[in-house]
Design an enzyme around this catalytic site. Structure first.
Site, short mmCIF file in Angstrom:
data_model
loop_
_atom_site.label_atom_id
_atom_site.label_comp_id
_atom_site.label_asym_id
_atom_site.label_seq_id
_atom_site.Cartn_x
_atom_site.Cartn_y
_atom_site.Cartn_z
N GLU A 228 0.89 -1.18 0.00
CA GLU A 228 0.00 0.00 0.00
C GLU A 228 0.91 1.21 0.00
O GLU A 228 1.56 1.51 1.00
CB GLU A 228 -0.93 -0.03 1.23
CG GLU A 228 -2.07 0.97 1.13
CD GLU A 228 -1.78 2.29 1.80
OE1 GLU A 228 -1.36 3.23 1.08
OE2 GLU A 228 -1.96 2.40 3.01
N CYS A 262 -1.99 8.73 3.17
CA CYS A 262 -1.96 8.28 1.77
C CYS A 262 -3.30 8.52 1.09
O CYS A 262 -3.35 8.83 -0.10
CB CYS A 262 -1.60 6.80 1.70
SG CYS A 262 0.05 6.40 2.27
#
Length: 455
Positions: A228, A262
């Site tokens: 990720e 993020c």
């Protein structure tokens, strides 16, 4: 070697930790593998009891743990409490659902019986970032333990206190000794850890460059990875959007964790017809978010996690301005020995600027003008990243179609900010990584999906 924890709000050293030697790391991994040989034989009900106990321990200690995050990486304490509550929730989710997610699946063939079973694979290495120092770990740890795996953690070097606290939480909850261990090491030790024969898989949350290096190393020894990575989430505002709601949601998303997320909104792509009014509302709401002491309950924006990261962000802002962007809020470094950066808005952002091309990891919003809906979708997809995205429109069916089929991202939301949820798979495409965490798909990443065939 020492690992040093520094308070980003004032630059003062909180504590120094002695890094683990290579020999100690090998010993801890071997201990975790040995623990797995027993842990994998436990039944789901036993694992569920312990996961629920872990959830309770997290709830009991949430104020203490939120304070630790505030001190080590600057997270506003109210957000820290929410983070710990979310960790408790993911433990409860897998306690309740792991048995169903991993239930044998019968498949009709010419055999007398054939089916798919999901078996634990062993010790999973987690390489985790500082921005959500508990949540990032627990969204790997809860499904891993529920599936019968064990884990070792290489956490970011600026949150060693959080890393050790997680190991302590698992022990306090009553899990068998050594099913989870923290490794206090620097990044230079990661390759050797991946090579360790007891490590069966690697999960990483971090930058795209870090992901590439880990994927390359893991691939060289044939170990599965879930990555990720970075994101530059686009939030599209169409002409028929509720602009008040859109502006409020966009600001809240941009300022999650002081902008260091993020999946925080980073590019705000607004159709020209409503650009002026949206920008006015957006600026008005950004100005209301107080920056200050992360230990204060009213603080919305704490310091950035490190001074070097803050300075890198400021360079991206300055270069974008030099290339033609207009700064209508913030953009100035505050005085003092700290890592603070103010809420900042850049308008007239265009291709070729850092604010358009790169991930801005901090409280900086880039407003990009689009001619119409089609142009907005084109701009949203004109990115190397593909983690999340959102669209704001009163036409929910239209919004759903765009989210489901037009936006190139792993998670797409309509009239809401992008967020991770234990019930739903989470991850990205393109340079934002691969694989999924959470939900049914997350727990299936690190199991042996085994075919059993009886003639």
């Amino acid at each position: 070697m020492e690992i040093v924890s520094i308070n980003p709000a004032n630059g003062k050293v909180l504590k120094k930790y002695k890094a683990h030697t290579a020999l100690k790391v090998e010993k801890k991994i071997a201990q975790t593998h040995k623990a797995w040989l027993s842990w994998k034989e436990t039944i789901f009900t036993e694992r569920a009891v312990l996961l629920n106990k872990l959830s309770s321990v997290l709830q009991q200690r949430k104020n203490e743990l939120a304070r630790l995050m505030a001190l080590e990486m600057g997270k506003p304490i109210a957000q820290g409490i929410s983070e710990i509550e979310k960790c408790a929730g993911v433990c409860e989710y897998y306690a309740k659902n792991a048995a169903t997610h991993l239930k044998e699946q019968l498949v009709e063939t010419e055999a007398s019986k054939s089916y798919v079973t999901f078996q634990p694979i062993g010790v999973v290495l987690a390489i985790m970032p500082w921005n959500f120092p508990f949540w990032q770990v627990f969204r790997f740890l809860a499904p891993a333990l529920a599936a019968g795996n064990c884990g070792v953690l290489k956490h970011a070097s600026n949150v060693p206190g959080c890393a050790l606290a997680i190991e302590d939480l698992v022990e306090q909850a009553g899990f068998p000794k050594n099913v989870f261990k923290t490794l206090l090491v620097g990044s230079s030790e990661v390759d050797k850890i991946i090579e360790n024969p007891y490590i069966q898989a690697v999960t990483l949350t971090g930058s795209t460059n870090a992901g590439k290096k880990v994927a390359e190393k893991a691939g060289s020894v044939l170990k599965k990875t879930v990555l990720e990575l970075g994101g530059s989430d686009a939030y599209i505002v169409l002409a028929d959007a509720d602009l008040g709601h859109a502006a409020e949601t966009c600001v809240n998303s941009r300022l999650i964790n002081s902008g260091q997320s993020c999946i925080a909104a980073k590019r705000f792509i607004v159709v020209k017809a409503v650009e002026k009014e949206f920008t006015r509302l957006f600026k008005e709401k950004m100005q209301r978010k107080p920056m200050g002491d992360p230990l204060s309950n009213i603080t919305a924006i704490g310091p950035q996690a490190r001074v070097d990261l803050r300075d890198e962000l400021h360079e991206q802002v300055k270069l974008s301005i030099a290339k033609g962007a207009k700064c209508i809020l913030g953009g100035e470094l505050p005085a003092g020995d700290n890592a603070y950066y103010p809420a900042t808005i850049l308008t007239q952002v265009k291709k070729g600027m850092p604010a358009y091309e790169e991930e801005l990891f901090g409280p900086v919003a880039a407003i990009i003008s689009a001619k119409d809906e089609a142009d907005a979708i084109r701009i949203a997809n004109d990115s190397v990243f593909g983690l999340g995205g959102a669209i704001f429109t009163k036409d929910k069916k239209r919004g759903e179609m765009i989210a489901a089929t037009q936006l190139e991202a792993g998670s797409c939301f309509v009239n809401s900010l992008v967020k991770s949820d234990p019930r739903l798979p989470f991850g990205g495409i393109k340079q934002s990584g691969y694989g999924r965490e959470l939900g049914l798909f997350g727990i299936h990443e690190f199991v042996n999906i085994k075919t059993v065939y009886i003639a």
